[in-house]
Design a protein around this motif. Sequence first.
Motif, PDB file in Angstrom:
ATOM      1  N   THR A   1       0.828  -1.206   0.000  1.00  0.00           N
ATOM      2  CA  THR A   1       0.000   0.000   0.000  1.00  0.00           C
ATOM      3  C   THR A   1       0.860   1.252   0.000  1.00  0.00           C
ATOM      4  N   LEU A   2       1.983   1.206   0.712  1.00  0.00           N
ATOM      5  CA  LEU A   2       2.899   2.347   0.719  1.00  0.00           C
ATOM      6  C   LEU A   2       3.488   2.570  -0.670  1.00  0.00           C
ATOM      7  N   THR A   3       3.836   1.508  -1.350  1.00  0.00           N
ATOM      8  CA  THR A   3       4.386   1.612  -2.699  1.00  0.00           C
ATOM      9  C   THR A   3       3.359   2.185  -3.670  1.00  0.00           C
ATOM     10  N   ILE A   4       2.141   1.714  -3.589  1.00  0.00           N
ATOM     11  CA  ILE A   4       1.093   2.228  -4.477  1.00  0.00           C
ATOM     12  C   ILE A   4       0.840   3.704  -4.210  1.00  0.00           C
ATOM     13  N   ALA A   5       0.764   4.084  -2.939  1.00  0.00           N
ATOM     14  CA  ALA A   5       0.539   5.493  -2.597  1.00  0.00           C
ATOM     15  C   ALA A   5       1.700   6.360  -3.075  1.00  0.00           C
ATOM     16  N   TYR A   6       2.933   5.916  -2.860  1.00  0.00           N
ATOM     17  CA  TYR A   6       4.113   6.667  -3.312  1.00  0.00           C
ATOM     18  C   TYR A   6       4.099   6.842  -4.826  1.00  0.00           C
ATOM     19  N   LEU A   7       3.830   5.759  -5.540  1.00  0.00           N
ATOM     20  CA  LEU A   7       3.862   5.845  -6.999  1.00  0.00           C
ATOM     21  C   LEU A   7       2.782   6.766  -7.543  1.00  0.00           C
ATOM     22  N   VAL A   8       1.601   6.733  -6.954  1.00  0.00           N
ATOM     23  CA  VAL A   8       0.531   7.645  -7.387  1.00  0.00           C
ATOM     24  C   VAL A   8       0.932   9.092  -7.132  1.00  0.00           C
ATOM     25  N   ILE A   9       1.467   9.360  -5.958  1.00  0.00           N
ATOM     26  CA  ILE A   9       1.872  10.732  -5.623  1.00  0.00           C
ATOM     27  C   ILE A   9       3.026  11.187  -6.508  1.00  0.00           C
ATOM     28  N   ILE A  10       3.999  10.311  -6.761  1.00  0.00           N
ATOM     29  CA  ILE A  10       5.145  10.668  -7.597  1.00  0.00           C
ATOM     30  C   ILE A  10       4.689  10.984  -9.016  1.00  0.00           C
ATOM     31  N   VAL A  11       3.773  10.203  -9.554  1.00  0.00           N
ATOM     32  CA  VAL A  11       3.276  10.456 -10.908  1.00  0.00           C
ATOM     33  C   VAL A  11       2.520  11.778 -10.968  1.00  0.00           C
ATOM     34  N   ILE A  12       1.679  12.053  -9.988  1.00  0.00           N
ATOM     35  CA  ILE A  12       0.922  13.311  -9.975  1.00  0.00           C
ATOM     36  C   ILE A  12       1.853  14.508  -9.852  1.00  0.00           C
ATOM     37  N   VAL A  13       2.798  14.442  -8.931  1.00  0.00           N
ATOM     38  CA  VAL A  13       3.728  15.561  -8.737  1.00  0.00           C
ATOM     39  C   VAL A  13       4.633  15.734  -9.953  1.00  0.00           C
ATOM     40  N   GLY A  14       5.125  14.623 -10.503  1.00  0.00           N
ATOM     41  CA  GLY A  14       5.972  14.709 -11.691  1.00  0.00           C
ATOM     42  C   GLY A  14       5.246  15.316 -12.869  1.00  0.00           C
ATOM     43  N   TYR A  15       3.996  14.923 -13.067  1.00  0.00           N
ATOM     44  CA  TYR A  15       3.208  15.484 -14.162  1.00  0.00           C
ATOM     45  C   TYR A  15       2.941  16.971 -13.947  1.00  0.00           C
ATOM     46  N   SER A  16       2.642  17.361 -12.711  1.00  0.00           N
ATOM     47  CA  SER A  16       2.383  18.787 -12.455  1.00  0.00           C
ATOM     48  C   SER A  16       3.649  19.618 -12.640  1.00  0.00           C
TER      49      SER A  16
ATOM     50  N   LEU B   1      13.954  16.965 -10.101  1.00  0.00           N
ATOM     51  CA  LEU B   1      14.267  15.562 -10.352  1.00  0.00           C
ATOM     52  C   LEU B   1      14.919  14.921  -9.131  1.00  0.00           C
ATOM     53  N   CYS B   2      15.880  15.620  -8.529  1.00  0.00           N
ATOM     54  CA  CYS B   2      16.528  15.095  -7.323  1.00  0.00           C
ATOM     55  C   CYS B   2      15.529  14.951  -6.185  1.00  0.00           C
ATOM     56  N   PHE B   3      14.636  15.925  -6.047  1.00  0.00           N
ATOM     57  CA  PHE B   3      13.651  15.841  -4.972  1.00  0.00           C
ATOM     58  C   PHE B   3      12.620  14.753  -5.233  1.00  0.00           C
ATOM     59  N   LEU B   4      12.361  14.418  -6.489  1.00  0.00           N
ATOM     60  CA  LEU B   4      11.463  13.301  -6.790  1.00  0.00           C
ATOM     61  C   LEU B   4      12.161  11.950  -6.649  1.00  0.00           C
ATOM     62  N   LEU B   5      13.475  11.931  -6.763  1.00  0.00           N
ATOM     63  CA  LEU B   5      14.205  10.685  -6.599  1.00  0.00           C
ATOM     64  C   LEU B   5      14.309  10.246  -5.141  1.00  0.00           C
ATOM     65  N   VAL B   6      14.094  11.164  -4.202  1.00  0.00           N
ATOM     66  CA  VAL B   6      14.153  10.806  -2.789  1.00  0.00           C
ATOM     67  C   VAL B   6      13.087   9.768  -2.429  1.00  0.00           C
ATOM     68  N   PRO B   7      11.797   9.973  -2.751  1.00  0.00           N
ATOM     69  CA  PRO B   7      10.838   8.909  -2.415  1.00  0.00           C
ATOM     70  C   PRO B   7      11.038   7.632  -3.232  1.00  0.00           C
ATOM     71  N   ILE B   8      11.557   7.759  -4.456  1.00  0.00           N
ATOM     72  CA  ILE B   8      11.839   6.559  -5.238  1.00  0.00           C
ATOM     73  C   ILE B   8      12.963   5.765  -4.566  1.00  0.00           C
ATOM     74  N   MET B   9      13.967   6.481  -4.088  1.00  0.00           N
ATOM     75  CA  MET B   9      15.048   5.828  -3.355  1.00  0.00           C
ATOM     76  C   MET B   9      14.514   5.205  -2.068  1.00  0.00           C
ATOM     77  N   ASN B  10      13.567   5.876  -1.439  1.00  0.00           N
ATOM     78  CA  ASN B  10      12.952   5.347  -0.230  1.00  0.00           C
ATOM     79  C   ASN B  10      12.247   4.022  -0.515  1.00  0.00           C
ATOM     80  N   LEU B  11      11.554   3.931  -1.643  1.00  0.00           N
ATOM     81  CA  LEU B  11      10.899   2.677  -2.021  1.00  0.00           C
ATOM     82  C   LEU B  11      11.912   1.571  -2.298  1.00  0.00           C
ATOM     83  N   ILE B  12      13.003   1.925  -2.952  1.00  0.00           N
ATOM     84  CA  ILE B  12      14.034   0.929  -3.242  1.00  0.00           C
ATOM     85  C   ILE B  12      14.628   0.385  -1.946  1.00  0.00           C
ATOM     86  N   VAL B  13      14.878   1.283  -0.997  1.00  0.00           N
ATOM     87  CA  VAL B  13      15.412   0.854   0.296  1.00  0.00           C
ATOM     88  C   VAL B  13      14.397  -0.022   1.022  1.00  0.00           C
TER      89      VAL B  13
END
Length: 92
Positions: free
Chosen positions: A5-20, A40-52
């Motif tokens: 659920t955390l991954t799905i929520a992160y990915l939805v938020i990342i896509v919305i923020v990236g698109y905006s 880009l660097c600030f969007l990579l932080v939650p992606i890195m968080n998911l990878i970790v």
Amino acid sequence: MFPITLTIAYLVIIVIVGYSIYMMRRKKGLSDFKSALTPLCFLLVPIMNLIVLWMEWPSIISWTAFTILLLLGAYFMKYLPKPEPEQNASEK
């Protein structure tokens, strides 16, 4: 259950923020790569968080990666366009 659920929520938020961010940059006519590195660097932080989260890396690796991404984002802020001064309603 929680990581999924955390991954799905992160990915939805990342896509919305990236698109905006993409739409705002397109609206302002920005095509410079250096000015895109800060968001880009600030969007990579939650992606890195998911990878970790999924790889279960040690915390020293994740903290190092987060610190590097945040420092890079702060460094490339100097390439962001200067904000335009706002006009009051009485000046229009």
